[in-house]
Design an enzyme around this catalytic site. Structure first.
Site, PDB file in Angstrom:
ATOM      1  NE  ARG A  90      -4.374   0.043   2.416  1.00  0.00           N
ATOM      2  CZ  ARG A  90      -5.337  -0.870   2.348  1.00  0.00           C
ATOM      3  NH1 ARG A  90      -5.038  -2.136   2.183  1.00  0.00           N
ATOM      4  NH2 ARG A  90      -6.593  -0.518   2.445  1.00  0.00           N
ATOM      5  NE  ARG A 146     -11.106   2.262   4.731  1.00  0.00           N
ATOM      6  CZ  ARG A 146     -12.402   1.915   4.776  1.00  0.00           C
ATOM      7  NH1 ARG A 146     -13.190   2.399   5.711  1.00  0.00           N
ATOM      8  NH2 ARG A 146     -12.884   1.089   3.894  1.00  0.00           N
TER       9      ARG A 146
HETATM   10  P1  ADP Z   1     -10.196  -0.874   2.295  1.00  0.00           P
HETATM   11  O1  ADP Z   1     -11.599  -1.329   2.068  1.00  0.00           O
HETATM   12  O2  ADP Z   1     -10.103   0.520   2.825  1.00  0.00           O
HETATM   13  O3  ADP Z   1      -9.306  -1.134   1.125  1.00  0.00           O
HETATM   14  P2  ADP Z   1      -8.880  -2.991   3.884  1.00  0.00           P
HETATM   15  O4  ADP Z   1      -9.850  -4.004   4.337  1.00  0.00           O
HETATM   16  O5  ADP Z   1      -7.955  -3.386   2.778  1.00  0.00           O
HETATM   17  O6  ADP Z   1      -9.698  -1.690   3.535  1.00  0.00           O
HETATM   18  O7  ADP Z   1      -8.004  -2.460   5.110  1.00  0.00           O
HETATM   19  C1  ADP Z   1      -8.600  -1.928   6.276  1.00  0.00           C
HETATM   20  C2  ADP Z   1      -7.553  -1.224   7.131  1.00  0.00           C
HETATM   21  O8  ADP Z   1      -6.518  -2.160   7.508  1.00  0.00           O
HETATM   22  C3  ADP Z   1      -6.804  -0.090   6.436  1.00  0.00           C
HETATM   23  O9  ADP Z   1      -7.502   1.128   6.499  1.00  0.00           O
HETATM   24  C4  ADP Z   1      -5.499  -0.056   7.249  1.00  0.00           C
HETATM   25  O10 ADP Z   1      -5.678   0.577   8.510  1.00  0.00           O
HETATM   26  C5  ADP Z   1      -5.238  -1.530   7.527  1.00  0.00           C
HETATM   27  N1  ADP Z   1      -4.386  -2.106   6.480  1.00  0.00           N
HETATM   28  C6  ADP Z   1      -4.768  -3.003   5.522  1.00  0.00           C
HETATM   29  N2  ADP Z   1      -3.749  -3.307   4.706  1.00  0.00           N
HETATM   30  C7  ADP Z   1      -2.679  -2.581   5.126  1.00  0.00           C
HETATM   31  C8  ADP Z   1      -1.342  -2.416   4.686  1.00  0.00           C
HETATM   32  N3  ADP Z   1      -0.874  -3.075   3.627  1.00  0.00           N
HETATM   33  N4  ADP Z   1      -0.545  -1.589   5.384  1.00  0.00           N
HETATM   34  C9  ADP Z   1      -0.975  -0.932   6.450  1.00  0.00           C
HETATM   35  N5  ADP Z   1      -2.240  -0.998   6.906  1.00  0.00           N
HETATM   36  C10 ADP Z   1      -3.086  -1.812   6.258  1.00  0.00           C
END
Ligand code: ADP
Length: 191
Positions: A90, A146
């Site tokens: 990310r 986000r």
């Molecule tokens: P979205 O629907 O926003 O894409 P995710 O389910 O992928 O959400 O992720 C939810 C949360 O988990 C993110 O907002 C972040 O806080 C954390 N997160 C997920 N993947 C990562 C990552 N690769 N690095 C850091 N934080 C992450």
């Protein structure tokens, strides 16, 4: 050599839904860092406790925590032929870390499908999902945070993978099945 796919798209673009379809189609496990974090939150693990405040604000969990979690997951037996990564990397530092990890596993990224949806639809979609699924981080404030994180930290990766000839674009503003069909088609070309 193992095959790794990196699925990209803004929050709400449908990565999770499509990753599951790809999992069935390709027989590779779907690894979602968001899901892994949510599992740890629910079970109140040490990792969950470390990640909680970041997730609830819509911020990224620090790279060292995230990378260690991904490393652990990728070493499990079901990933021996590769994996479909959803939500990781990310940011550029995570992309570097992934590169390193994959060279350890004698693998490489085969393709980076990018599911594109107009920003305007995304917030709407996420708010609807919030009502249905009740995810703690699906409130308007967190959603906006986000989106911003995506724009500032994740979007630069699109150029990075494009330059390396790995990025393929898929129109995410179609029915779920039509997105899946387009996705399978563009992915197959690269495998
Ligand atoms: P979205 O629907 O926003 O894409 P995710 O389910 O992928 O959400 O992720 C939810 C949360 O988990 C993110 O907002 C972040 O806080 C954390 N997160 C997920 N993947 C990562 C990552 N690769 N690095 C850091 N934080 C992450």
């Amino acid at each position: 050599m193992s095959i790794y796919l990196v699925l990209m798209g803004a929050p709400g673009a449908g990565k999770g839904t499509q990753a599951k379809k790809l999992e069935d189609e390709l027989g590779l496990p779907h690894i979602s860092t968001g899901e892994l974090f949510r599992y740890n939150l629910k079970n109140e693990t040490e990792l969950g406790k470390l990640a909680q405040t970041y997730i609830n604000k819509g911020n990224l969990v620090p790279d060292n925590i995230t990378v260690a979690m991904v490393r652990e997951r990728l070493t499990q037996d079901d990933c021996k032929n590769g994996a479909i990564l959803d939500g990781f990397p990310r940011n550029p530092a995570q992309a570097d870390a992934l590169e390193q990890l994959l060279s350890e596993f004698n693998g490489e990224i085969s393709v980076v499908p990018y599911i594109h949806v107009d920003q305007d639809y995304l917030v709407e979609r996420l708010l609807k999902r919030a009502e249905i699924e009740g995810r703690a981080d699906d409130n308007e404030e967190t959603i906006r945070a986000r989106m911003l994180v995506f724009e500032e930290q994740t979007q630069p990766l699109l150029d990075y993978y494009e330059e390396r000839g790995l990025l393929v674009r898929v129109d995410g503003d179609q029915s779920i099945d039509d997105v899946a069909q387009e996705l399978f088609k563009v992915v197959r070309v690269k495998l």
